[in-house]
Design a protein around this motif. Structure first.
Motif, PDB file in Angstrom:
ATOM      1  N   GLU A   1       0.838  -1.207   0.000  1.00 56.22           N
ATOM      2  CA  GLU A   1       0.000   0.000   0.000  1.00 56.22           C
ATOM      3  C   GLU A   1       0.871   1.255   0.000  1.00 56.22           C
ATOM      4  N   ARG A   2       2.130   1.134   0.364  1.00 59.15           N
ATOM      5  CA  ARG A   2       3.043   2.269   0.296  1.00 59.15           C
ATOM      6  C   ARG A   2       3.785   2.317  -1.039  1.00 59.15           C
ATOM      7  N   GLY A   3       3.680   1.253  -1.782  1.00 55.16           N
ATOM      8  CA  GLY A   3       4.291   1.234  -3.103  1.00 55.16           C
ATOM      9  C   GLY A   3       5.530   0.352  -3.138  1.00 55.16           C
ATOM     10  N   ALA A   4       5.437  -0.770  -3.838  1.00 53.63           N
ATOM     11  CA  ALA A   4       6.591  -1.661  -3.978  1.00 53.63           C
ATOM     12  C   ALA A   4       7.342  -1.282  -5.252  1.00 53.63           C
ATOM     13  N   ASP A   5       8.501  -1.906  -5.430  1.00 56.35           N
ATOM     14  CA  ASP A   5       9.348  -1.596  -6.582  1.00 56.35           C
ATOM     15  C   ASP A   5       9.046  -2.593  -7.702  1.00 56.35           C
ATOM     16  N   VAL A   6       8.431  -2.086  -8.757  1.00 55.24           N
ATOM     17  CA  VAL A   6       8.017  -2.976  -9.847  1.00 55.24           C
ATOM     18  C   VAL A   6       9.238  -3.541 -10.581  1.00 55.24           C
ATOM     19  N   GLU A   7      10.339  -2.825 -10.502  1.00 59.97           N
ATOM     20  CA  GLU A   7      11.537  -3.275 -11.214  1.00 59.97           C
ATOM     21  C   GLU A   7      12.267  -4.388 -10.457  1.00 59.97           C
ATOM     22  N   ALA A   8      11.957  -4.499  -9.157  1.00 59.78           N
ATOM     23  CA  ALA A   8      12.751  -5.394  -8.307  1.00 59.78           C
ATOM     24  C   ALA A   8      12.255  -6.832  -8.335  1.00 59.78           C
ATOM     25  N   LEU A   9      11.131  -7.084  -9.027  1.00 58.35           N
ATOM     26  CA  LEU A   9      10.545  -8.417  -8.935  1.00 58.35           C
ATOM     27  C   LEU A   9      11.493  -9.523  -9.395  1.00 58.35           C
ATOM     28  N   PRO A  10      12.152  -9.375 -10.538  1.00 60.54           N
ATOM     29  CA  PRO A  10      13.033 -10.481 -10.977  1.00 60.54           C
ATOM     30  C   PRO A  10      14.150 -10.756  -9.970  1.00 60.54           C
ATOM     31  N   VAL A  11      14.726  -9.696  -9.413  1.00 63.29           N
ATOM     32  CA  VAL A  11      15.830  -9.875  -8.471  1.00 63.29           C
ATOM     33  C   VAL A  11      15.334 -10.553  -7.198  1.00 63.29           C
ATOM     34  N   ALA A  12      14.208 -10.049  -6.672  1.00 61.07           N
ATOM     35  CA  ALA A  12      13.680 -10.602  -5.426  1.00 61.07           C
ATOM     36  C   ALA A  12      13.319 -12.070  -5.627  1.00 61.07           C
ATOM     37  N   GLY A  13      12.685 -12.376  -6.767  1.00 60.47           N
ATOM     38  CA  GLY A  13      12.290 -13.758  -7.051  1.00 60.47           C
ATOM     39  C   GLY A  13      13.509 -14.668  -7.175  1.00 60.47           C
ATOM     40  N   ALA A  14      14.522 -14.192  -7.870  1.00 58.62           N
ATOM     41  CA  ALA A  14      15.724 -15.002  -8.069  1.00 58.62           C
ATOM     42  C   ALA A  14      16.455 -15.229  -6.753  1.00 58.62           C
ATOM     43  N   ARG A  15      16.557 -14.143  -5.966  1.00 63.28           N
ATOM     44  CA  ARG A  15      17.241 -14.240  -4.667  1.00 63.28           C
ATOM     45  C   ARG A  15      16.549 -15.301  -3.791  1.00 63.28           C
TER      46      ARG A  15
END
Lengths: 802, 341
Positions: A367-381
């Motif tokens: 609700e505060r706003g996540a980083d749309v660009e970070a999804l691949p990195v977060a998923g891979a990590r």
């Protein structure tokens, strides 16, 4: 949010102490509420020990079998009694040798148990202050834990927790990485983002799962990884310790990894048991109205079409961005994990979370706003960590549904704007360095910087947002102290201010105490006081309590509550006033009229040797109202037959009105029914002055009257009024005044006496004076006789004396 | 200069004055010698009957004697009156240790005292007082101030509602909107007023509280001016040695935003429980008016800049008077109310 400082330091090479780091963060706008050492206070000297042998069974005690063990610390071997169920040869566990201490200051020494010597103690999690677990027994450590190692150091507890409070614009700081990035910008130390060395298997993720977004307005991007051949089990100690340190409960290796990455990178993830997802196909869609769904916490929830769900072709399997579903939960039998990393619309998540009363770490971030660009990195990590910790392998490829990629915003910053807004500016190179340090790609163009805003800083929208970034890193203490120029002319203050100040001065000067009371009241009191008034009530939709569920409509509510409070506290003599508002609906408008309320009860003044004790009465209320009016330069006259008002006793209620009829003052004895509602036993006398209508009564500037040059002559007239004769003092007085004519300078009612039989005597002093001559006795005698005659004849009353 | 005739009368008179007991006998002596038919008066009146050569000598001597006797009488009379008053009092002596007859003494509420002081300081700096409505529209309280619906910033201010669009203002900031919409720049206002947040009352929270808001908008107004103005305020309000500190913060309607702290005037930086050992007291929030807010009221953010600040009156009253529970302020116990000046 709790942040482990040692974890932060893995990502940024700062040498600050935790306290210094907190200071720097606060100085740059991240509030740090506390810095706490991680190790439980008092835990000292506990080491890694190993049970080498079980030497003797000492029998049962409280349902536990007591065993005498030989425990090695690497340096020495000791005899120790243990009653823990997991006592077995070869186990390495927390051991407190003699001289160690446990949380709460419990010192460990030598003891004799069942005749056997016990040199120290093997400890449970609870005994170490590290958690709640006790019944399962010894706090076991990895088989390769170094014997004799200090437990605090071994568990990574030589660390501190920073309790971070972020402002709503900085969701990026809800992570170890975000805090590390801030510290990097503030100190210049390089940032080291966590390395992701992804080893993918030959199996293609796309063959194992599919995803589709049916509500692209609410879900901008959905990515997934699949990890196969996992073995779900407990997390290793280092991971469990970290999660506990930041306030999370370890659950299982797979779930713990998602939480670990959430904390580290700030992106919420969700792990599904892939084999429970129908057709292995995910659909992100709006919920159907009334759709029922059981969340992970076991609660069945009823959804609306404003909510977003993660679904498979048959049913919802997750409440998007808020909580997963029980139907696809990762459990002990799970072997294939479908790992979601997605981006959801903040407002939708916020509405859903509030509507269901379900506040989760994930919802808080989305609700505060996540980083749309970070999804691949977060998923891979997370995928790699799951593979590392739970065995298994990461399927090849990322499932990535991103229908309309969101471009990075570009914002320009003029150094002239920085200077204009702040009154000072760093050199352009310094500003560029600061913004670069915050992870924002910057292009320098002379005195202007062009900044590309990455996905983790969506709060940076306008030029002035960058001004703030520059100054908060450069230092708010560099802002100069100047004073605005440009006099705008003489300022005039509103008349309400002067009016209220005059009243306060007059009433405090007259011995009253000013009160300030709440605006809220309860419906019954409000109705009793104001039920017959012109205002409709204004109830709150979400009051804190029934007692404070609507706005007060009557100006006596405050003073009566104060009198009641004081009466309960042995203070029966009260003289107070309040300048405040009432609130209500008047036809189509909401109005907030201003009032003066005065109330007195008990003795008129404090007991004193020079004055007989006297109870206050209605004339106190009237006199104070008149005093207040005089302070405002307002005159008012008696209304002969006032309308009754619920707040006052019917025959002890008077009304004064200004010449234009708009300014109204009510006074009298407060209705006994009303005051009893407040729990007041003694009579209360009160006056109310509506202040708004008196604002127009700004008195004309005073004109000087020449002082009289000829002597005045005073005459007294006393009248006897029969019992039951209704004539009032005001009626007689106005007759006297009319008859006395222009030579009357002053008229004072100086004596009132009530005979036991009900007759009244009223005595006036009339003062006569002429401007151009000394009055003769004859002249005055004639007027006096005429005046007396008019009163006696007009009201059928008797003249008492000369 | 003397003369036997005069000396004779004067001698007698002195004796009579010396012998007189009390004011009335002194008066008799005065009448006898200096009265209309008094000896010395008659002598002076008879000068014309004397030989021309004697006249000046007798006259001069008599006038001198008259002045002397008058002074003597005056002094003895004052003595005698004082003695008589003393004697009279001696019979009914006042005990001056009794309490005096005091006029009743009222009191102003501590919130009034603090608010008036703040307003007075800013009035002196050229600010005029503006007031608004406590019952506000959602638009003025939130939307116009850059706080949209479904924004987490709304969590910062839990709100009482009457309807979806009508609420109790959570801060005095909607008055900024009202004033700027009603007048062109420049603006320099100070806004004291009652505000509400849906907080359960405890020692540090009250659902009903009071704020003071300041707003300055003009062609060339910077954050430095904000800091300088607040520094002037702090010195007036908290003492000449007071300093202020800005900390970055976030308010949706200012950019940049700053919390402002005042050097702890209770421990002077030494560390105490009021400043939580930090040496600084958090006083309020402030910042440069967000360009979007200026646009919302029809101002051009490239033409004018502005700043605003807000602070809690209760907070300052608690600190200033050493009150440890905010609830005392609305309880109106007389023993509490009488303590402040």
């Amino acid at each position: 949010m709790k942040i482990l400082y040692g974890w932060v330091r893995e990502l940024v090479d700062v040498t600050l102490t935790p306290e210094q780091a907190a200071e720097r963060l606060i100085g740059a706008g991240t509030e740090v509420a506390s810095v706490t050492r991680l190790a439980p206070a008092g835990l000292r000297g506990v080491v890694v020990g190993e049970i080498r042998a079980i030497e003797r069974d000492l029998g049962e005690s409280h349902g536990h079998r007591l065993l005498l063990c030989r425990v090695s610390t690497g340096r020495e071997e000791l005899s120790v009694v243990s009653g823990a169920p997991n006592t077995r040869v070869g186990v390495r566990a927390a051991f407190a040798p003699p001289g160690a201490s446990l949380p709460g200051g419990r010192a460990i020494g030598m003891a004799t148990i069942r005749g056997a010597p016990s040199q120290g103690m093997l400890c449970s999690e609870r005994e170490l202050g590290l958690g709640e677990e006790h019944e399962s027994g010894l706090f076991e450590l990895e088989p390769d834990a170094r014997l004799g190692a200090d437990l605090v150091a071994h568990l990574g507890l030589e660390d501190s927790v920073l309790e971070i409070e972020i402002t709503p614009n900085r969701p990026d700081c809800l992570s170890i990485l975000g805090i590390a990035r801030e510290l990097s910008a503030l100190t210049g130390a390089p940032l080291r983002e966590p390395a992701v060395a992804l080893k993918e298997s030959n199996e293609a993720a796309a063959d194992l799962a599919r995803a589709r977004i049916d509500a692209p307005d609410l879900c901008a991007r959905f990515t997934a990884r699949v990890i196969t051949n996992v073995t779900v089990g407990p997390s290793p100690a280092w991971l469990a310790v970290r999660l506990r340190a930041v306030g999370l409960r370890p659950i299982s290796n797979v779930v713990d990894v998602t939480n670990y990455v959430l904390w580290e990178l700030g992106h919420p993830l969700h792990a599904f048991d892939r084999d429970t997802v129908a057709d292995h196909a995910i659909v992100v869609r709006r919920a159907a109205r009334g759709e029922r769904f059981t969340t992970l916490d076991g609660q069945e929830r009823t959804l609306t079409e404003a909510m977003l769900v993660i679904a498979d072709p048959r049913r919802a399997i997750g409440l998007a961005g808020v909580m997963g579903g029980a139907n696809t939960e990762v459990g002990p039998r799970t072997t294939r994990v479908l790992l979601e990393a997605a981006w959801f619309d903040p407002a939708c998540i916020r509405r859903t979370s509030r509507a269901l009363g379900l506040r989760t770490d994930a919802a808080y971030r989305f609700e505060r706003g996540a980083d749309v660009e970070a999804l691949p990195v977060a998923g891979a990590r997370a995928a790699q960590l799951i593979a590392d910790l739970a065995g298994g392998s990461v399927a090849r490829g990322l499932i990535d549904v991103y229908p309309a990629p969101r471009p990075r915003r570009r914002v320009s910053l003029r150094m002239s704007r920085v200077r204009r807004v702040l009154g000072i500016a760093p050199r352009v190179a310094e500003a560029a360095r600061i913004l670069g340090g915050l992870g924002l790609p910057v292009t320098e163009r002379g005195e202007e910087l062009e900044v590309e805003v990455p996905g983790f800083r969506r709060d940076l929208v306008i030029e002035d947002d960058l001004v703030e970034e520059v100054i908060r890193v450069w230092g708010y203490d560099r802002i100069p102290s100047t004073v605005p120029g440009g006099v705008t002319g003489v300022v005039s203050q509103p008349r309400t201010l002067r009016q209220e100040a005059a009243l306060r001065q007059a009433l405090a000067g007259a011995g009253l105490s000013e009160i300030v009371a709440t605006s809220f009241t309860d419906p019954v009191t409000d109705e009793a006081l104001a039920g017959d008034g012109p205002l409709e009530p204004l109830p709150l939709l979400n009051p804190l309590s029934e007692d404070a569920s609507l706005m007060r409509r009557h100006p006596l509510a405050g003073v009566l509550a104060a009198i009641a409070t004081n009466a309960r506290r042995q203070q029966p003599d009260v003289r107070i006033f309040e300048i405040g508002k009432t609130y209500g609906q008047h036809q189509a408008d909401i109005v907030e009229p201003r009032w003066l309320a005065v109330a007195v009860t008990g003795a008129r003044g404090p007991a004193a040797w020079y004055r007989a004790p006297e109870a206050a009465d209605a004339y106190d209320a009237k006199g104070l109202a008149e005093h207040a009016l005089a302070a405002l330069g307002v005159t008012a006259t008696e209304v002969a037959t006032p309308e009754p008002a619920a707040a006052f006793e019917p025959d002890l209620h008077g009304v004064l009105v200004t010449p234009d009829g708009r300014g109204v003052v009510e006074f009298g004895e407060v209705s006994a029914t009303v005051r009893e509602r407040f729990g007041i036993d003694a009579p209360v006398f009160a006056a109310l002055v509506g202040l708004d209508a008196l604002l127009d009564h700004e008195p004309a500037p005073s004109r000087h009257q020449p002082l009289p040059r000829y002597p005045a002559v005073a005459r007294d007239l006393a009248f006897l009024i029969g019992a039951g004769q209704p004539v009032t003092a005001a009626e007689i007085e106005s007759a006297l005044r009319a008859e006395a004519g222009p030579l009357l300078r002053d008229l004072t009612l100086f004596d009132v006496y009530r005979f036991p039989d009900g007759r009244r005597s009223l005595a006036w002093r009339l003062t006569f004076q002429a401007e151009d001559r000394t009055l003769t006795d004859d002249e005055v005698n004639t007027i006096q006789a005429r005046v007396a005659e008019r009163a006696t004849a007009g009201f059928s009353i008797a003249l008492r004396s000369r | 200069m003397s003369h036997p005739r005069v000396d004779l009368i004067a001698g007698e008179a002195r004796t009579a004055i010396a012998a007189a007991r009390g004011a009335s006998e002194l008066e008799q002596a005065r009448v006898r010698y200096l009265g209309r038919q008094g000896a010395l008066t008659l002598l002076l009146r008879s000068l014309g009957t004397l030989a021309a050569g004697e006249r000046p000598r007798v006259g001069a001597a008599a006038n001198e004697a008259k002045r002397e006797l008058e002074a003597l009488l005056e002094a003895r009379l004052a003595e005698a009156r004082a003695r008589e008053r003393r004697e009279a009092r001696g019979r009914q002596r006042l005990d001056l240790t009794l309490p005096g007859r005091r006029p009743p003494r009222g009191s102003l509420h501590p919130l009034t005292l603090v608010r008036d002081r703040i307003v007075e300081i800013f009035a002196g700096l050229g600010f005029s007082v503006a007031e608004g409505q406590e019952i506000e529209s959602d638009y003025n309280n939130f939307e116009a101030l850059n706080i949209p619906r479904d924004h987490p910033a709304r969590d910062m201010q839990d709100t009482f509602y009457f309807s979806e669009d009508t609420l109790l203002r959570t801060h005095t900031s909607p008055v900024q909107v009202r004033v700027m919409k009603a007048q062109p720049p420049p603006v320099r206002i100070i806004v004291p007023g009652r505000t509400y947040r849906r907080d359960v009352a405890d020692a540090t929270h009250s659902p009903v509280f009071h704020q003071v808001e300041g707003l300055a908008v003009d062609r060339n107004i910077s954050m430095g001016d904000l800091k300088g103005t607040l520094a002037l305020f702090a010195r007036e309000m908290f003492g000449p040695g007071s300093s202020i500190r800005f900390r970055p913060s976030f308010f949706p309607f200012t950019e940049p935003s700053a919390e402002f702290d005042v050097g702890c005037f209770l421990c002077h930086g030494g560390g105490c429980r009021f400043c939580k050992q930090s040496g600084w007291l958090e006083i309020g929030g402030s910042g440069m008016v967000h360009p979007q807010v200026l646009k919302n009221v029809g101002y051009d953010p490239e033409e004018v800049t502005g700043w605003a600040f807000g602070m809690g009156i209760e907070r300052i009253a608690l600190l200033r008077y050493g009150i440890d529970d905010i609830r005392l302020l609305l309880e109106n116990d007389l023993r509490f109310l009488g303590q402040f000046a």
